[in-house]
Write an enzyme that holds these catalytic residues in place. Structure first.
Site, PDB file in Angstrom:
ATOM      1  N   ASN A   1     -10.639   0.066  -0.270  1.00 46.00           N
ATOM      2  CA  ASN A   1      -8.824  -0.052  -0.424  1.00 46.00           C
ATOM      3  C   ASN A   1      -7.782  -0.308  -1.739  1.00 46.00           C
ATOM      4  O   ASN A   1      -8.016  -1.545  -2.231  1.00 46.00           O
ATOM      5  CB  ASN A   1      -8.311  -0.630   1.341  1.00 46.00           C
ATOM      6  CG  ASN A   1      -6.148  -0.767   1.206  1.00 46.00           C
ATOM      7  OD1 ASN A   1      -5.743  -0.213   0.209  1.00 46.00           O
ATOM      8  ND2 ASN A   1      -6.007  -1.152   1.849  1.00 46.00           N
TER       9      ASN A   1
ATOM     10  N   HIS B   1      -3.372   7.177   2.290  1.00 44.98           N
ATOM     11  CA  HIS B   1      -3.770   5.775   1.665  1.00 44.98           C
ATOM     12  C   HIS B   1      -5.031   5.436   2.497  1.00 44.98           C
ATOM     13  O   HIS B   1      -5.526   5.831   3.422  1.00 44.98           O
ATOM     14  CB  HIS B   1      -3.221   4.857   2.839  1.00 44.98           C
ATOM     15  CG  HIS B   1      -3.169   3.622   2.465  1.00 44.98           C
ATOM     16  ND1 HIS B   1      -3.837   2.780   0.718  1.00 44.98           N
ATOM     17  CD2 HIS B   1      -3.832   2.389   3.302  1.00 44.98           C
ATOM     18  CE1 HIS B   1      -3.949   1.785   0.974  1.00 44.98           C
ATOM     19  NE2 HIS B   1      -4.246   1.659   2.192  1.00 44.98           N
TER      20      HIS B   1
ATOM     21  N   CYS C   1       1.006  -1.259  -0.630  1.00 45.53           N
ATOM     22  CA  CYS C   1       0.002   0.378   0.251  1.00 45.53           C
ATOM     23  C   CYS C   1       0.634   1.250  -0.110  1.00 45.53           C
ATOM     24  O   CYS C   1       0.350   2.420  -0.413  1.00 45.53           O
ATOM     25  CB  CYS C   1      -0.698  -0.273   0.977  1.00 45.53           C
ATOM     26  SG  CYS C   1      -1.922  -1.118   0.814  1.00 45.53           S
TER      27      CYS C   1
END
Length: 320
Positions: A277, A247, A113
């Site tokens: 996500n 994020h 990520c």
């Protein structure tokens, strides 16, 4: 000073939109449960046969179009992903080919990520050193290919998509635009709280596994700390920050960062509700949406940070 400046940004989302309610038929969950714990309402899933490089090409084309720039003007492509089409070659070279780019170089960066931050830092260093003058930095993921569809704690969280940022060298000493500071960190002690139980040694793709509470605890603390470090390194304070673009993992992580940095939520860009996500794609996707709707404007101070498996995390401070 030779500095990397954001010229444009673009994104791509697959056509298929998956609402939370779709999971109710196969999992012990519902829309209200998912929204209350994550803030996620829907996400996009790649079509059958649609790959990470396919999405990266489309995001890159959007960034080039927004800049009014040709691929001939690009020196390099750095693609952040954990879901490359093949073990090798890199998805970046596939994007390079798909764009019709036969010069320069292209490679992948894998920091889960946090991948886009690591790729952006690498591109920034290359521009500062004179190795390149214009670089496409892409985050692209098909995390739907890594899901265990029986695990309600993970499979409802992730989505697919791609974002691309075009950065270029600027040597105008009268301008203070560009990437002002970055901080990168990793700590392999925490591998077991977020990983995929497959790989070359196991000859299987595997599924994503996560200890959600532990990831949440580390995320808020580590992202806030590196954000403060980067802001200070840029000679700024949180009062100077126009936008935080974190994020997009979980609404509660965004709220935790907002509280710790003492930056109100109305200055935090949030797209997790619509994208889920998307791992390395989440930051450029969120930036592209905020730039498209005119929230982020030239001259704004933007602080962006991410944390992913490894653990690996980092922050960048950009004057847009």
């Amino acid at each position: 000073m030779r500095r990397a400046v954001v010229e444009s940004i673009g994104h791509y989302l697959p056509e298929r939109v998956v609402e939370n309610s779709e999971f109710e038929a196969t999992l012990d969950t519902n829309d209200a449960w998912i929204r209350s714990r994550t803030g996620i309402e829907r996400r996009h899933f790649a079509a059958e046969g649609e790959t990470t490089s396919d999405m990266g090409i489309k995001a890159a084309q959007a960034a080039l179009a927004n800049a009014g720039c040709s691929v001939e003007d690009v020196d390099a492509i750095i693609l952040a992903t954990s879901t490359a089409d093949l073990t090798f070659p890199s998805a970046a070279t596939m994007v390079q080919h798909g764009l019709g780019m036969n010069h320069g170089f292209a490679f992948d960066v894998q920091a889960v990520c946090a991948g886009f931050l690591f790729a952006l830092n690498t591109a920034n260093s290359m521009i500062a050193s004179g190795q390149a003058s214009r670089i496409l930095v892409i985050g692209a993921e098909t995390f739907s290919k890594l899901m265990d569809w029986t695990d309600r704690g993970t499979c409802v969280l992730f989505g697919d998509g791609a974002g691309a940022m075009l950065i270029a060298a600027q040597e105008d000493e009268t301008s203070d635009r560009g990437i002002l500071a970055t901080t990168l960190r990793s700590d392999g002690r925490y591998k077991d709280i977020l990983y995929v139980d497959g790989g070359v040694s196991m000859q299987t793709t595997g599924h994503l596994r996560m200890q959600g509470k532990e990831v949440f605890r580390h995320a808020v603390e580590k992202l806030s700390n590196t954000a403060l470090e980067a802001i200070e390194a840029a000679g700024l304070t949180t009062d100077d920050v126009d936008w935080i673009v974190p994020h997009q993992a979980n609404k509660r992580i965004l709220e935790g960062m907002s509280k710790r940095l003492k930056v109100p939520m109305d200055r935090v860009v949030m797209t997790v509700n619509n994208h889920g996500n998307t791992s390395a794609a989440s930051i450029p996707l969120a930036m592209a949406v905020a730039a498209q709707d005119k929230r982020i404007k030239q001259g704004d101070i933007v602080v962006t940070g991410a944390i992913g498996g490894g653990l690996a995390w980092g922050t960048a401070v950009i004057r847009w």
